[in-house]
Design a protein around this motif. Sequence first.
Motif, PDB file in Angstrom:
ATOM      1  N   VAL A  93      72.916 119.991  57.747  1.00 46.97           N
ATOM      2  CA  VAL A  93      73.806 121.159  57.709  1.00 46.97           C
ATOM      3  C   VAL A  93      73.274 122.256  58.618  1.00 46.97           C
ATOM      4  N   GLU A  94      71.978 122.522  58.542  1.00 45.71           N
ATOM      5  CA  GLU A  94      71.365 123.555  59.386  1.00 45.71           C
ATOM      6  C   GLU A  94      71.514 123.208  60.856  1.00 45.71           C
ATOM      7  N   GLY A  95      71.352 121.932  61.207  1.00 46.38           N
ATOM      8  CA  GLY A  95      71.479 121.514  62.595  1.00 46.38           C
ATOM      9  C   GLY A  95      72.894 121.687  63.120  1.00 46.38           C
ATOM     10  N   ALA A  96      73.889 121.300  62.301  1.00 47.12           N
ATOM     11  CA  ALA A  96      75.283 121.442  62.720  1.00 47.12           C
ATOM     12  C   ALA A  96      75.664 122.916  62.842  1.00 47.12           C
ATOM     13  N   ALA A  97      75.188 123.745  61.892  1.00 48.82           N
ATOM     14  CA  ALA A  97      75.484 125.176  61.941  1.00 48.82           C
ATOM     15  C   ALA A  97      74.851 125.819  63.170  1.00 48.82           C
ATOM     16  N   ALA A  98      73.613 125.423  63.490  1.00 44.57           N
ATOM     17  CA  ALA A  98      72.933 125.983  64.663  1.00 44.57           C
ATOM     18  C   ALA A  98      73.659 125.606  65.950  1.00 44.57           C
ATOM     19  N   ALA A  99      74.116 124.345  66.030  1.00 47.10           N
ATOM     20  CA  ALA A  99      74.847 123.900  67.217  1.00 47.10           C
ATOM     21  C   ALA A  99      76.171 124.655  67.351  1.00 47.10           C
TER      22      ALA A  99
END
Length: 438
Positions: A93-99
Amino acid sequence: MLDIKLIREQPDAVRQRLATRGAGDENLLTELLRFDEERRRLVAEVENLKAERNRVSKEIGALIGKGQTAEAEARKAQTREMGDRIGALDRAVEGAAAARDRILLRLPNLPQASVPVGRSAADNAIVRTWGTPAQAPAGQVHRAHVELCESLRLVDFARGAKLAGSGFLLYTDRGARLERALIQYLLDLHTRQHGYTEVSPPYLVSADCMVGVGQFPKFEDQAYAVREGLDRSTDGKLFLVPTAEAPVANIHREEILREEELPIRYCAYSPCFRAEAGAAGLTTRGMIRVHQFDKVELIKVVPPDQSETELESMVADAERVLQSLGLHYRVVLLCTGDMGFASAKTYDIEVWAPGQGSYLEVSSCSNCEDFQSRRMNLRFKPAAGSNRFPHLLNGSGTALARLFVALIETHQQPDGSVLIPEPIQPYFGAERIGAEPA
């Protein structure tokens, strides 16, 4: 930062409005929506898994109470596996939000419907003019500011360049005093007559502040970074302000203001530092394009329903500066293709410089709506309902050295002297700059 909910619900409308700015990249928005959908799907999966883990945890207690130890241990193993899966999903989730947010930070603000559609300054609309261009006496021409500065010893262009390179100025004697007088006059005018509160901000800011006002990541290559020793990374480093907007607009970042605190109106003086890519080839002479200049900045934090009225009053405040100094100017409404990255609507005020035979921008007043407040997580709590993002406005009230240029070129006299406009005479200490040093 644009509202992701708006993009999600009206992607075609957002594409069309960005396209008027030359920023309607189909692939970029498609990627943004893909990462947003991935984040939402992962969040839903995490929430379902957490609910299932809570249900199983409750069963473990019941099983232990019944003495079914083996079954309880099996369920504990199951919850541990769920915990590992939840941890992995949280990281995803953090990775998708950061992207998703990396793309959001690259998208400019959406122009208001009242902004004319166009590609460049040629498509801007002249809203009004004030005064008339200064006329040179018969048989004479207006001298340019470089000649005036050198003959009156106001600025030493060559030594300024020797000290710091092309695009830096060394004000001397009465030139330094005139620059200081203008700054003091502008601050007093805006605080005593226009209702702004003066602040004196740091001239160095964090990367977060630059992101908040929209300078980063788009204009990071134009900033002066302060490095420690030989460390060339920007992580944790500070940056010289490109304008006082960077620190002052961020004063309330990550705060929740009370509605009754709004509107907030600040003004601040600062030197401004800009390593503009377009400034390549600057010579040691002239004040039109420089890497360091002084400016008095105006900032407003207002409720959304007041931002258009506050923008018009901000423009009027900047106009009164030029009117009080007897300088001819025009107000220009920028088209979609000529606006700044963070702006939804911008007026430029361009003063006439007779020695240049052209108009010079000395003020740019912008309504950024909630674009910047979203980036800096600045909110206000209304009397009823949930927290909202206020609208942020910024404007030059005004910028020097171009004001300096217009003033001395407009008020030059046939004998080579320069008359000092009455409002700044008390600050400067004289009515005229004569051909001989004071």
